[in-house]
Design a protein around this motif. Sequence first.
Motif, PDB file in Angstrom:
ATOM      1  N   PRO A 157      60.353  70.767   3.189  1.00 25.30           N
ATOM      2  CA  PRO A 157      59.634  69.963   3.811  1.00 25.30           C
ATOM      3  C   PRO A 157      58.285  70.795   2.811  1.00 25.30           C
ATOM      4  CG  PRO A 157      60.516  68.387   3.416  1.00 25.30           C
ATOM      5  CD  PRO A 157      61.414  69.879   4.191  1.00 25.30           C
ATOM      6  N   GLN A 158      56.953  70.347   2.696  1.00 25.17           N
ATOM      7  CA  GLN A 158      55.654  71.023   3.669  1.00 25.17           C
ATOM      8  C   GLN A 158      55.011  70.693   4.770  1.00 25.17           C
ATOM      9  OE1 GLN A 158      53.278  69.501  -0.339  1.00 25.17           O
ATOM     10  NE2 GLN A 158      53.574  71.708  -0.969  1.00 25.17           N
ATOM     11  N   SER A 159      55.233  69.159   5.080  1.00 28.86           N
ATOM     12  CA  SER A 159      54.643  68.695   6.089  1.00 28.86           C
ATOM     13  C   SER A 159      55.613  68.159   7.325  1.00 28.86           C
ATOM     14  CB  SER A 159      54.137  67.485   6.313  1.00 28.86           C
ATOM     15  OG  SER A 159      53.036  66.848   7.037  1.00 28.86           O
ATOM     16  N   CYS A 206      66.286  65.213  -0.739  1.00 21.89           N
ATOM     17  CA  CYS A 206      65.278  65.922  -0.676  1.00 21.89           C
ATOM     18  C   CYS A 206      66.820  67.215  -0.503  1.00 21.89           C
ATOM     19  CB  CYS A 206      65.030  66.417   0.508  1.00 21.89           C
ATOM     20  SG  CYS A 206      63.788  67.700   0.859  1.00 21.89           S
ATOM     21  N   VAL A 207      66.210  68.443  -1.610  1.00 23.35           N
ATOM     22  CA  VAL A 207      67.040  69.426  -1.450  1.00 23.35           C
ATOM     23  C   VAL A 207      66.179  70.993  -0.754  1.00 23.35           C
ATOM     24  CG1 VAL A 207      68.950  69.405  -3.347  1.00 23.35           C
ATOM     25  CG2 VAL A 207      66.342  70.159  -3.693  1.00 23.35           C
ATOM     26  N   GLY A 208      64.935  71.079  -0.010  1.00 24.50           N
ATOM     27  CA  GLY A 208      63.890  71.578   0.276  1.00 24.50           C
ATOM     28  C   GLY A 208      63.235  72.639  -0.284  1.00 24.50           C
ATOM     29  N   ASN A 209      62.866  71.817  -1.716  1.00 19.26           N
ATOM     30  CA  ASN A 209      61.798  72.681  -2.460  1.00 19.26           C
ATOM     31  C   ASN A 209      59.790  71.884  -1.781  1.00 19.26           C
ATOM     32  OD1 ASN A 209      63.435  72.985  -5.138  1.00 19.26           O
ATOM     33  ND2 ASN A 209      62.942  70.928  -5.333  1.00 19.26           N
ATOM     34  N   ASN A 210      59.874  73.472  -1.795  1.00 22.81           N
ATOM     35  CA  ASN A 210      58.842  73.447  -0.409  1.00 22.81           C
ATOM     36  C   ASN A 210      57.167  73.312  -1.854  1.00 22.81           C
ATOM     37  OD1 ASN A 210      56.148  75.321   1.007  1.00 22.81           O
ATOM     38  ND2 ASN A 210      57.398  74.327   1.729  1.00 22.81           N
ATOM     39  N   SER A 211      57.608  71.592  -2.406  1.00 16.19           N
ATOM     40  CA  SER A 211      56.423  71.241  -3.209  1.00 16.19           C
ATOM     41  C   SER A 211      56.338  70.188  -3.733  1.00 16.19           C
ATOM     42  CB  SER A 211      56.511  72.163  -5.311  1.00 16.19           C
ATOM     43  OG  SER A 211      57.405  71.462  -5.716  1.00 16.19           O
ATOM     44  N   CYS A 212      56.890  69.407  -2.281  1.00 17.69           N
ATOM     45  CA  CYS A 212      56.342  67.631  -2.122  1.00 17.69           C
ATOM     46  C   CYS A 212      54.717  67.606  -2.472  1.00 17.69           C
ATOM     47  CB  CYS A 212      56.283  67.439  -0.668  1.00 17.69           C
ATOM     48  SG  CYS A 212      57.664  68.512   0.088  1.00 17.69           S
ATOM     49  N   ALA A 215      60.789  64.494  14.098  1.00 11.45           N
ATOM     50  CA  ALA A 215      60.381  64.822  12.449  1.00 11.45           C
ATOM     51  C   ALA A 215      58.955  63.335  12.485  1.00 11.45           C
ATOM     52  CB  ALA A 215      61.698  64.616  11.985  1.00 11.45           C
ATOM     53  N   ASN A 216      58.328  63.935  10.533  1.00 11.00           N
ATOM     54  CA  ASN A 216      57.522  63.272  10.076  1.00 11.00           C
ATOM     55  C   ASN A 216      57.925  62.189   9.387  1.00 11.00           C
ATOM     56  OD1 ASN A 216      55.559  64.319  11.327  1.00 11.00           O
ATOM     57  ND2 ASN A 216      54.624  65.694   9.345  1.00 11.00           N
ATOM     58  N   THR A 217      57.214  61.276   9.926  1.00 13.30           N
ATOM     59  CA  THR A 217      58.390  60.087   9.051  1.00 13.30           C
ATOM     60  C   THR A 217      57.962  59.208   7.228  1.00 13.30           C
ATOM     61  OG1 THR A 217      58.250  58.207  10.691  1.00 13.30           O
ATOM     62  CG2 THR A 217      58.599  57.128   9.563  1.00 13.30           C
ATOM     63  N   VAL A 218      58.854  59.454   6.124  1.00 18.09           N
ATOM     64  CA  VAL A 218      58.610  60.064   4.884  1.00 18.09           C
ATOM     65  C   VAL A 218      59.129  59.230   4.153  1.00 18.09           C
ATOM     66  CG1 VAL A 218      58.152  62.853   5.562  1.00 18.09           C
ATOM     67  CG2 VAL A 218      60.403  61.802   5.465  1.00 18.09           C
ATOM     68  N   ALA A 219      58.688  58.976   2.981  1.00 15.57           N
ATOM     69  CA  ALA A 219      59.181  57.805   2.132  1.00 15.57           C
ATOM     70  C   ALA A 219      59.843  59.895   1.284  1.00 15.57           C
ATOM     71  CB  ALA A 219      58.412  57.224   1.281  1.00 15.57           C
ATOM     72  N   ASP A 241      49.720  67.605  13.528  1.00 17.13           N
ATOM     73  CA  ASP A 241      50.311  67.413  12.101  1.00 17.13           C
ATOM     74  C   ASP A 241      50.659  69.439  11.727  1.00 17.13           C
ATOM     75  OD1 ASP A 241      51.835  66.556  10.154  1.00 17.13           O
ATOM     76  OD2 ASP A 241      50.656  67.083   8.645  1.00 17.13           O
ATOM     77  N   PHE A 242      51.909  69.596  11.428  1.00 21.79           N
ATOM     78  CA  PHE A 242      52.576  71.501  11.397  1.00 21.79           C
ATOM     79  C   PHE A 242      52.931  71.212   9.751  1.00 21.79           C
ATOM     80  CE2 PHE A 242      53.650  70.701  15.904  1.00 21.79           C
ATOM     81  CZ  PHE A 242      53.050  72.042  16.323  1.00 21.79           C
ATOM     82  N   THR A 243      52.497  72.378   9.400  1.00 19.97           N
ATOM     83  CA  THR A 243      52.626  72.414   7.790  1.00 19.97           C
ATOM     84  C   THR A 243      53.245  72.740   7.930  1.00 19.97           C
ATOM     85  OG1 THR A 243      51.511  73.299   5.675  1.00 19.97           O
ATOM     86  CG2 THR A 243      50.639  74.904   8.216  1.00 19.97           C
ATOM     87  N   ASN A 244      54.093  73.782   6.985  1.00 19.64           N
ATOM     88  CA  ASN A 244      55.604  74.312   6.144  1.00 19.64           C
ATOM     89  C   ASN A 244      55.327  74.490   4.729  1.00 19.64           C
ATOM     90  OD1 ASN A 244      57.767  75.759   6.892  1.00 19.64           O
ATOM     91  ND2 ASN A 244      58.972  73.622   5.381  1.00 19.64           N
ATOM     92  N   ILE A 245      53.874  75.136   4.265  1.00 18.00           N
ATOM     93  CA  ILE A 245      53.619  75.583   2.994  1.00 18.00           C
ATOM     94  C   ILE A 245      54.085  76.524   3.455  1.00 18.00           C
ATOM     95  CG2 ILE A 245      52.332  75.369   1.608  1.00 18.00           C
ATOM     96  CD1 ILE A 245      50.520  72.564   2.551  1.00 18.00           C
ATOM     97  N   SER A 246      54.486  77.611   1.753  1.00 15.60           N
ATOM     98  CA  SER A 246      54.334  78.559   2.659  1.00 15.60           C
ATOM     99  C   SER A 246      53.615  79.170   2.238  1.00 15.60           C
ATOM    100  CB  SER A 246      55.377  79.111   1.121  1.00 15.60           C
ATOM    101  OG  SER A 246      54.776  80.836   0.811  1.00 15.60           O
ATOM    102  N   GLN A 247      53.588  80.747   2.941  1.00 17.74           N
ATOM    103  CA  GLN A 247      51.932  81.326   3.459  1.00 17.74           C
ATOM    104  C   GLN A 247      51.830  82.555   2.345  1.00 17.74           C
ATOM    105  OE1 GLN A 247      49.758  79.813   6.345  1.00 17.74           O
ATOM    106  NE2 GLN A 247      51.583  78.502   5.527  1.00 17.74           N
TER     107      GLN A 247
END
Length: 548
Positions: free
Chosen positions: A332-334, A205-211, A189-193, A356-362
């Motif tokens: 999250p996106q990343s 975080c509630v999982g919005n994909n617009s970080c 898991a990425n270390t994130v603020a 790094d893996f992206t998780n941005i909607s395709q």
Amino acid sequence: MSEQLSADIVVIGSGIVGSLAARRLALQGASVLILEAGPRLDRDRVVAAFRNSPIKGNWMAPYPPSPWAPHPIYVPKDNGYLKQAGPYPYPAEYIRAVGGTTWHWAAQAWRLVPNDVRIKSLYGVGVDWPLTYEELDPWYQEAEELIGVAGAPDTGSPRTQPFPMEPVAEPWSMRRFRERLAPTYAVVANTVARNSRSYGGRPACVGNNSCQPICPVNAQYTGETAIAAAEAAGARLIANAVVYRIEHDAKGRIAAVHYFDPDKGTHRVTGKTFILAANGIESPKLLLLSASDKYPNGLANSSDMVGRHLMDHPSTSLTFYADEELWLGRGPQSPSSINTLRDGAFRSQHAPYRLDFTNISQVLSVTQDLIKEGVYGAEFDKQLRWRAARQVNVKNVLEVLPDPDNRITLSSEKDAMGIPKPEAHYSIGDYTRRAADVSKADFARIAELMGGTGLRYSADGNFANNQHITGTMSMGNDPKSSVVDGFGRTHDHENLFICSTGVMPTAATMNSTLTGIALALRTAEHILPKPAGVHAAISNAEREASLS
């Protein structure tokens, strides 16, 4: 000229780094005045601007530049603010507004690894830092507790205390990467603020994909929260204050700074101590602008190092289709990465990197691809569903070594206020390019383990830019080869300090923000030591400010 302003400590720049330094100093009783070139932003309006924007992939769209404090914009076209001198383009993005660029960051809050600060001694490349990783550890910890960092223990960066929070929930797609790539690669898991639980008065975080460009629920720590914390601690902020000159006295001490308001009215601010806390482009620009008869090459520049050693993290990538439905875009996106290639004896030959893996909607990118291919009707629907469910991407995050020819200078072209624009001189050296070539084997192996088809590598010699502006005011023990000492004090001016990722002597492989904050907190302690027994905890006033 308006009535003169004054404070014990004057901070230029209200981004996350400068604001948290200002907060710490204000809590210790100093009068602190923060000057920010750009305007205050309204979170609700930023969220609405992104929601209503027809170009969802343009993370700068909700942050248009103000005429008096322009910043770089590249979509739909380059606004020409950051001039490009080549030989390789450096399209840096940043926001000149209250809170700075972390309004739209991915919130990755990584530490360095210990050897990152010793690459000259260990590998014969780059330079060594004037401090050790062990000296940074407590400042990393304080920074993590202030901004609320969630992380897994197996990141490769030693720590003496645990993370403030457990990792953010793992998206399904990242779980499948972790399971299918083991044991060849350890996906963590990425270390994130970003909050994995309620923290600092902000929700999980509630999982919005617009970080990027904005977290709509404010689960992600930003400069907006940092400046609110500084003000809650007693610091005063003046927005729309475009500092254009730093004034020194006959002995070389800084006496005042001068700024324009949006109507180009001039103001002078005096103080005892001054902190330059803009980014690695705007800060050297201001030092160079402040040239005088005594300092004809600009302030803090007796070494001729101001603006030099510009660094970032270039990336190449692989896009492919996995053999199962992963549906990127939930969470999250990343969220995840591979960190085992950040250090090793190979650093004497080529750059280290993180994967790094992206998780941005395709869905959007696949739609655009299908339209370009001329696919319509029922086949469009079929292809969209298949590709959007399986399309994935992995990129490298490559180290760039400090190079004096990579630099920020003043352009002959001026902005609307009559201030010279910054100009970037940039190239990507063989050390970095060799690592990009090496990483192709990792890309191929990852695709193989995921049953990948339709492999599309980024074009050879083409690098994306990660917007991690580093260097240009490097710290070091030798005044002849650096701009500031190990505590951020400029060698040439005893009461001028720099708090910025620009003081980092090397870029390593990790996003630079957390290191910038840790160094700034250390600088603040050096300026005004904290009384024994006082802890930099989050106050009730700051919690209320973060919710307002």
